[in-house]
Design a protein around this motif. Sequence first.
Motif, PDB file in Angstrom:
ATOM      1  N   ASP A  14       0.884  -1.560  -0.149  1.00 28.50           N
ATOM      2  CA  ASP A  14       0.165  -0.537   0.202  1.00 28.50           C
ATOM      3  C   ASP A  14       0.563   1.335   0.269  1.00 28.50           C
ATOM      4  N   SER A 113      -1.089  -5.489   5.452  1.00 26.99           N
ATOM      5  CA  SER A 113      -2.189  -6.347   5.047  1.00 26.99           C
ATOM      6  C   SER A 113      -3.367  -7.631   4.900  1.00 26.99           C
ATOM      7  N   ARG A 117      -7.270  -8.813   1.156  1.00 26.48           N
ATOM      8  CA  ARG A 117      -6.677  -7.568   1.383  1.00 26.48           C
ATOM      9  C   ARG A 117      -6.045  -7.221   0.004  1.00 26.48           C
ATOM     10  N   ASP A 137       1.609 -11.421   4.180  1.00 29.99           N
ATOM     11  CA  ASP A 137       1.092 -11.048   5.115  1.00 29.99           C
ATOM     12  C   ASP A 137       0.987 -11.478   6.663  1.00 29.99           C
TER      13      ASP A 137
END
Length: 234
Positions: A14, A113, A117, A137
């Motif tokens: 992100d 995340s 997602r 993740d």
Amino acid sequence: MSGSPFEAILFDLDGVLVDSELQANTVWVGLLAEHGLDIDLPTFMANAVGGTHAVLFEWLRREYGWTRPDTFIPEMDARLYEAFGSTQAIEGAARTLDLLWAAGLPFAVASNSQRGRLKRKLEASGLAPLVGEHAYDPAHVGGRGKPAPDLYAHAAAQLGADIARCLVIEDSVTGLSAGVAAGATAWGLLAGGHVHPDNAAQLTRAGAGRILRTHEELQGALELDRRLLRQPHS
């Protein structure tokens, strides 16, 4: 790859590869308001970007005395899933990954995340085929997300790389601190739509060796075009 100072490149997702921070934080602020907590978007993002949801909920409890109701997480999951269906790759991100593939330099994504997602954003942005199986993740490391070093150490190990010879690319102090703690070289990349004027100074204080503003700058810093030209032809 001959001549490279790095064995692998480890990316946050992100704000580094996809422009999803504003999407996510707008959902959060809207849903919090529906549940009685009004926070302006800049304040929320200053505390949320790069962190895990557990850390964020603790901050909300500590600073505002707010405890999430039982319905909050299911509501948030549904809204984020919908929002992330339109996630866009940051300009130049796909080319960066393409050039890394072509130059033979391994890379992975290591993101705070939640797994569903993470997958949703990679697929919506068109980057999933490039990243392949190397998207990690906190669930891969027992929930120990950034700023703990575990996630980046795990990603390096899965690539068969020495973390001390890896480069971490991050946009948040939380993530960059994780890379530094893991023993990697860490650079800040401020190419997302959520960049704050203080971000560069904050990342430098956290240990960023370089601050870059675009993927084109990153490609140049890694000399990807030059390295590709030096690859032997069949």
